[in-house]
Design an enzyme around this catalytic site. Structure first.
Site, PDB file in Angstrom:
ATOM      1  CD  GLU A  19      40.830  45.138  46.081  1.00 29.26           C
ATOM      2  OE1 GLU A  19      41.358  44.765  44.785  1.00 29.26           O
ATOM      3  OE2 GLU A  19      40.704  46.404  46.299  1.00 29.26           O
ATOM      4  CE  LYS A  91      42.819  49.943  46.793  1.00 24.42           C
ATOM      5  NZ  LYS A  91      42.013  49.655  45.712  1.00 24.42           N
ATOM      6  CB  CYS A 132      44.295  46.229  45.518  1.00 24.18           C
ATOM      7  SG  CYS A 132      44.244  45.698  43.858  1.00 24.18           S
TER       8      CYS A 132
HETATM    9  O1  LIG Z   1      35.944  47.488  43.574  1.00 28.65           O
HETATM   10  C1  LIG Z   1      36.054  46.052  43.648  1.00 28.65           C
HETATM   11  O2  LIG Z   1      35.363  45.339  43.219  1.00 28.65           O
HETATM   12  C2  LIG Z   1      37.446  45.520  44.248  1.00 28.65           C
HETATM   13  N1  LIG Z   1      38.409  46.647  44.129  1.00 28.65           N
HETATM   14  C3  LIG Z   1      39.229  46.676  42.907  1.00 28.65           C
HETATM   15  O3  LIG Z   1      39.231  45.873  42.192  1.00 28.65           O
HETATM   16  C4  LIG Z   1      40.247  47.685  43.201  1.00 28.65           C
HETATM   17  C5  LIG Z   1      39.747  49.028  42.978  1.00 28.65           C
HETATM   18  S1  LIG Z   1      38.826  49.580  41.482  1.00 28.65           S
HETATM   19  N2  LIG Z   1      41.178  47.331  42.188  1.00 28.65           N
HETATM   20  C6  LIG Z   1      42.621  47.890  42.262  1.00 28.65           C
HETATM   21  O4  LIG Z   1      42.896  48.490  43.302  1.00 28.65           O
HETATM   22  C7  LIG Z   1      43.150  47.378  41.185  1.00 28.65           C
HETATM   23  C8  LIG Z   1      44.792  47.867  40.949  1.00 28.65           C
HETATM   24  C9  LIG Z   1      45.572  47.697  39.858  1.00 28.65           C
HETATM   25  O5  LIG Z   1      45.091  46.841  38.818  1.00 28.65           O
HETATM   26  C10 LIG Z   1      46.972  47.930  39.746  1.00 28.65           C
HETATM   27  O6  LIG Z   1      47.490  48.752  40.633  1.00 28.65           O
HETATM   28  O7  LIG Z   1      47.513  48.081  38.430  1.00 28.65           O
END
Ligand SMILES: O=C(O)CNC(=O)[C@H](CS)NC(=O)CCC(=O)C(=O)O
Length: 257
Positions: A19, A91, A132
């Site tokens: 990701e 997503k 993710c």
């Molecule tokens: O925004 C970005 O730069 C890239 N996207 C992310 O890092 C995304 C959304 S903030 N992260 C997750 O989904 C972490 C899930 C997680 O850590 C869990 O389910 O425990």
């Protein structure tokens, strides 16, 4: 950046990126500013890479321009070995979470949620796409396996360090075991900036739940190569026929009335 040539010369047919493979912002909103459409210059470059290296690419977590200037889609793009986009999945489950001992995330403040479950055929088998945080919602993987015929579940991620330590491997192995699919989980690793750190631990898991590919340590960056053996998928499914034994979604709807 990893060389796709290197990967292709290891005999790989599909290369999976994590990701946020082309950009990770420090604060919410950074990524909205750099978001591009699927026919923009960033995706064009990855399509050229696929074509020049004759390899399929799974590009999880591309910052795709949204339908208004304040939002993007967090899109998983599959490109074939001629450089053509074969499939896109936006997503669905957005990471709005107060991480215990960590920070508060609100992905929905800058991301539009997708609406479609997406699977696509590839040279290594039928791929089920996710991104993710989707990993925590087993229904989407059940739909991918039992309605869309997925054999390989792709989970590109940037898990937080705290949640990764507690849940990453166990959730991935559960998804592999319960759906009798390979799971390929390409992971961001380490410190990106003063606000962001990712857990890492890229894994490839077979349909029996055995880990068949893993980098030497959690924070290592590099390439993991594994064989995808579809005859193993078939034999696991034949010996333990959960597809026939499971109750369809309608059964549960009726049972809980
Ligand atoms: O925004 C970005 O730069 C890239 N996207 C992310 O890092 C995304 C959304 S903030 N992260 C997750 O989904 C972490 C899930 C997680 O850590 C869990 O389910 O425990």
């Amino acid at each position: 950046m990893l060389s796709s040539c290197q990967t292709a010369s290891a005999g790989a047919k599909l290369l999976c990126f994590p990701e946020a493979f082309s950009f990770i912002g420090a604060k919410d909103g950074d990524s909205v500013r750099i978001a591009q459409p699927l026919d923009g210059p960033i995706m064009d470059q990855y399509c050229s890479l696929a074509r020049e290296s004759s390899i399929w690419l799974s590009l999880g977590g591309f910052q795709e321009k949204g339908s208004d200037p304040q939002h993007l889609f967090n899109t998983h793009v599959v490109v074939d070995d001629t450089g053509k986009i074969r499939s896109t999945y936006r997503k669905i489950h957005l990471f709005d979470v107060d991480v215990p001992g960590g920070r508060v995330y609100k992905e929905s403040s800058f991301t539009e949620s997708g609406k479609d479950v997406v699977a696509v055929d590839s040279p290594i088998g039928r791929l089920g796409l996710s991104v993710c945080y989707d990993l925590r919602f087993p229904e989407i993987y059940q739909l991918l396996r039992f309605q869309h015929g997925a054999q390989i579940l792709l989970v590109p991620a940037a898990f937080t360090k705290v949640t990764g330590e507690a849940h990453w491997e166990i959730l991935l192995r559960a998804r592999a075991i319960e759906n009798q699919c390979y799971v390929i989980a390409s992971a961001q690793a380490g410190i990106h900036n003063d606000k962001r750190e990712s857990y890492g631990d890229t894994l490839i898991i077979d349909p029996w739940g055995t880990i068949v590919g893993r980098l030497p340590d959690r924070l290592a960056t590099g390439i993991v190569v594994a064989d995808i053996d579809l005859s193993l998928v078939d034999s696991v499914r034949e010996k333990m026929p959960v597809a026939k034994q499971r109750k369809p979604f309608d059964f549960w709807r009726a049972a809980s009335l």
